[in-house]
Design a protein around this motif. Structure first.
Motif, PDB file in Angstrom:
ATOM      1  N   GLY A   1       0.830  -1.197   0.000  1.00  0.00           N
ATOM      2  CA  GLY A   1       0.000   0.000   0.000  1.00  0.00           C
ATOM      3  C   GLY A   1       0.867   1.251   0.000  1.00  0.00           C
ATOM      4  N   MET A   2       0.215   2.414  -0.003  1.00  0.00           N
ATOM      5  CA  MET A   2       0.909   3.680  -0.170  1.00  0.00           C
ATOM      6  C   MET A   2       1.152   4.434   1.135  1.00  0.00           C
ATOM      7  SD  MET A   2      -1.162   4.984  -3.562  1.00  0.00           S
ATOM      8  CE  MET A   2       0.011   6.247  -4.007  1.00  0.00           C
ATOM      9  N   ARG A   3       0.530   4.015   2.221  1.00  0.00           N
ATOM     10  CA  ARG A   3       0.612   4.777   3.470  1.00  0.00           C
ATOM     11  C   ARG A   3       2.044   4.920   3.962  1.00  0.00           C
ATOM     12  NH1 ARG A   3       1.393   3.258   8.419  1.00  0.00           N
ATOM     13  NH2 ARG A   3       1.119   1.078   7.836  1.00  0.00           N
TER      14      ARG A   3
ATOM     15  N   THR B   1      -5.537  18.667  -1.691  1.00  0.00           N
ATOM     16  CA  THR B   1      -6.722  18.531  -0.854  1.00  0.00           C
ATOM     17  C   THR B   1      -7.066  17.046  -0.732  1.00  0.00           C
ATOM     18  OG1 THR B   1      -8.200  18.657  -2.749  1.00  0.00           O
ATOM     19  CG2 THR B   1      -7.627  20.739  -1.659  1.00  0.00           C
ATOM     20  N   PRO B   2      -7.846  16.659   0.281  1.00  0.00           N
ATOM     21  CA  PRO B   2      -8.226  15.243   0.403  1.00  0.00           C
ATOM     22  C   PRO B   2      -8.927  14.705  -0.831  1.00  0.00           C
ATOM     23  CG  PRO B   2      -8.673  16.398   2.453  1.00  0.00           C
ATOM     24  CD  PRO B   2      -8.277  17.446   1.453  1.00  0.00           C
ATOM     25  N   GLY B   3      -9.822  15.504  -1.422  1.00  0.00           N
ATOM     26  CA  GLY B   3     -10.543  15.022  -2.597  1.00  0.00           C
ATOM     27  C   GLY B   3      -9.636  14.777  -3.778  1.00  0.00           C
ATOM     28  N   PHE B   4      -8.706  15.699  -4.027  1.00  0.00           N
ATOM     29  CA  PHE B   4      -7.774  15.529  -5.141  1.00  0.00           C
ATOM     30  C   PHE B   4      -6.836  14.364  -4.884  1.00  0.00           C
ATOM     31  CE2 PHE B   4      -3.910  16.152  -7.500  1.00  0.00           C
ATOM     32  CZ  PHE B   4      -4.345  16.586  -8.745  1.00  0.00           C
TER      33      PHE B   4
ATOM     34  N   THR C   1      -7.275  11.764  -3.071  1.00  0.00           N
ATOM     35  CA  THR C   1      -7.990  10.491  -3.176  1.00  0.00           C
ATOM     36  C   THR C   1      -8.127  10.069  -4.634  1.00  0.00           C
ATOM     37  OG1 THR C   1      -9.214  10.878  -1.134  1.00  0.00           O
ATOM     38  CG2 THR C   1     -10.175   9.308  -2.708  1.00  0.00           C
ATOM     39  N   ALA C   2      -8.534  11.011  -5.491  1.00  0.00           N
ATOM     40  CA  ALA C   2      -8.691  10.685  -6.911  1.00  0.00           C
ATOM     41  C   ALA C   2      -7.364  10.246  -7.524  1.00  0.00           C
ATOM     42  CB  ALA C   2      -9.245  11.892  -7.659  1.00  0.00           C
TER      43      ALA C   2
ATOM     44  N   VAL D   1      -5.896   3.586   0.174  1.00  0.00           N
ATOM     45  CA  VAL D   1      -5.938   4.988  -0.226  1.00  0.00           C
ATOM     46  C   VAL D   1      -6.355   5.902   0.917  1.00  0.00           C
ATOM     47  CG1 VAL D   1      -7.145   6.646  -1.701  1.00  0.00           C
ATOM     48  CG2 VAL D   1      -6.211   4.544  -2.689  1.00  0.00           C
ATOM     49  N   ALA D   2      -7.354   5.505   1.690  1.00  0.00           N
ATOM     50  CA  ALA D   2      -7.829   6.376   2.770  1.00  0.00           C
ATOM     51  C   ALA D   2      -6.702   6.684   3.759  1.00  0.00           C
ATOM     52  CB  ALA D   2      -9.010   5.735   3.485  1.00  0.00           C
ATOM     53  N   GLU D   3      -5.948   5.648   4.149  1.00  0.00           N
ATOM     54  CA  GLU D   3      -4.839   5.848   5.094  1.00  0.00           C
ATOM     55  C   GLU D   3      -3.714   6.648   4.452  1.00  0.00           C
ATOM     56  OE1 GLU D   3      -6.209   2.990   4.309  1.00  0.00           O
ATOM     57  OE2 GLU D   3      -7.055   2.124   6.146  1.00  0.00           O
ATOM     58  N   ALA D   4      -3.435   6.383   3.163  1.00  0.00           N
ATOM     59  CA  ALA D   4      -2.365   7.099   2.465  1.00  0.00           C
ATOM     60  C   ALA D   4      -2.710   8.577   2.307  1.00  0.00           C
ATOM     61  CB  ALA D   4      -2.111   6.457   1.096  1.00  0.00           C
ATOM     62  N   VAL D   5      -3.978   8.867   2.005  1.00  0.00           N
ATOM     63  CA  VAL D   5      -4.405  10.264   1.877  1.00  0.00           C
ATOM     64  C   VAL D   5      -4.236  10.991   3.208  1.00  0.00           C
ATOM     65  CG1 VAL D   5      -6.410  11.763   1.555  1.00  0.00           C
ATOM     66  CG2 VAL D   5      -5.959   9.907  -0.072  1.00  0.00           C
ATOM     67  N   ALA D   6      -4.618  10.348   4.293  1.00  0.00           N
ATOM     68  CA  ALA D   6      -4.474  10.976   5.612  1.00  0.00           C
ATOM     69  C   ALA D   6      -3.010  11.305   5.899  1.00  0.00           C
ATOM     70  CB  ALA D   6      -5.042  10.059   6.688  1.00  0.00           C
TER      71      ALA D   6
END
Length: 282
Positions: free
Chosen positions: A97-99, A129-132, A134-135, A150-155
């Motif tokens: 994963g990416m986190r 931003t979180p939205g960008f 995530t995409a 993705v959710a953890e990596a975005v955070a």
């Protein structure tokens, strides 16, 4: 390790090869002698000594044992691993994963006082931003076929933005105008991302320049790179992250950054280009 496009990696590999060659010579061994003691074909010794093949931990231990230099094995193994870490394929980095990679980046930014950044495709992570984010990360995960965290990596990526607000950090960023126009996320997420760029521009820690489509080029569009305190350049390619530490190459990236900066607009001219990008999404 795959052949690297960075001469820094090859230079480091060749320096390791020279150290191994000196060990052999100091022990009074020919290449054939060493190969026989290690139990492998002489061609392998030749490839290692030329820097064409990276030795494994086991190879280094066998080499040192053959040269009665077991006390040097750990240091040489550490050196070889450092060389290997200069060129890391994204699939290898993202195998779980990416986190973790995002957290490692945060550590590098925490240590950096001045970070000069050039991007031609997407905003740097600390501006996202979180939205960008995530995409973008969902696209990368699908392309690489790696585990989806993705959710953890975005955070972890968004946490990096705190360095914009803490003292002791300075970010000098150059973006191609294309970054404002590529629809990497849906229109709503893109609008939020571009408005966020307008919001961070006044920060004391930030200098943001935009290179217009109409700029007369003196430096061609490049792959994204991050210059950390003139000691490390991190270059992002499609398949790998490359860490450049060789002074000559660092100087080249600094010179390229200076040339790109001469084409950029700042202040109200940059804000106008960002607003134009927002208007184009309406």
């Amino acid at each position: 390790m795959a052949a690297s496009p960075s001469s820094s990696v090859q230079a480091a590999r060749e320096a390791l090869a020279v150290r191994l060659q000196h060990l052999r010579k100091d022990a009074g061994l020919t290449g054939k002698d060493l190969s026989a003691r290690c139990g492998w074909h002489p061609a392998k010794t030749t490839r290692i000594q030329k820097g064409d093949a990276p030795p494994s931990d086991a190879d280094i231990r066998a080499w040192c044992a053959a040269c009665s230099a077991d006390d040097q094995a750990d240091d040489l193994i550490a050196t070889a691993r450092a060389v290997d870490s200069m060129y890391l394929e994204w699939r290898r980095l993202h195998k779980d994963g990416m986190r973790k990679v995002q957290q490692d980046w945060n550590t590098l930014h925490e240590r950096s006082r001045v970070c000069r950044v050039y991007v031609s495709n997407v905003p740097p992570g600390f501006f996202q931003t979180p939205g960008f984010a995530t995409a973008l990360m969902e696209q990368i995960t699908r392309f690489q076929g790696t585990p989806n965290d993705v959710a953890e990596a975005v955070a972890a990526r968004i946490a990096r933005s705190r360095y914009l607000y803490e003292g002791g950090h300075r970010y000098v960023v150059l973006m191609e105008e294309s970054v404002l126009r590529y629809r990497t996320a849906d229109p709503a997420a893109m609008r939020a991302q571009l408005r966020h760029l307008l919001a961070v521009m006044p920060l004391a820690s930030v200098s943001l320049g935009i290179i217009p489509f109409t700029a007369q080029r003196t430096v061609w569009p490049l792959e994204a790179f991050y210059l950390h305190d003139d000691t490390t350049a991190v270059v992002e390619t499609l398949t790998a992250e490359i860490k450049v530490k060789q002074p000559r190459e660092l100087a080249d990236y600094a010179r390229a950054f200076a040339g790109l900066a001469e084409m950029a607009v700042h202040g109200e001219a940059a804000r106008a280009l960002i607003r134009a990008g927002i208007d184009a999404l309406e």
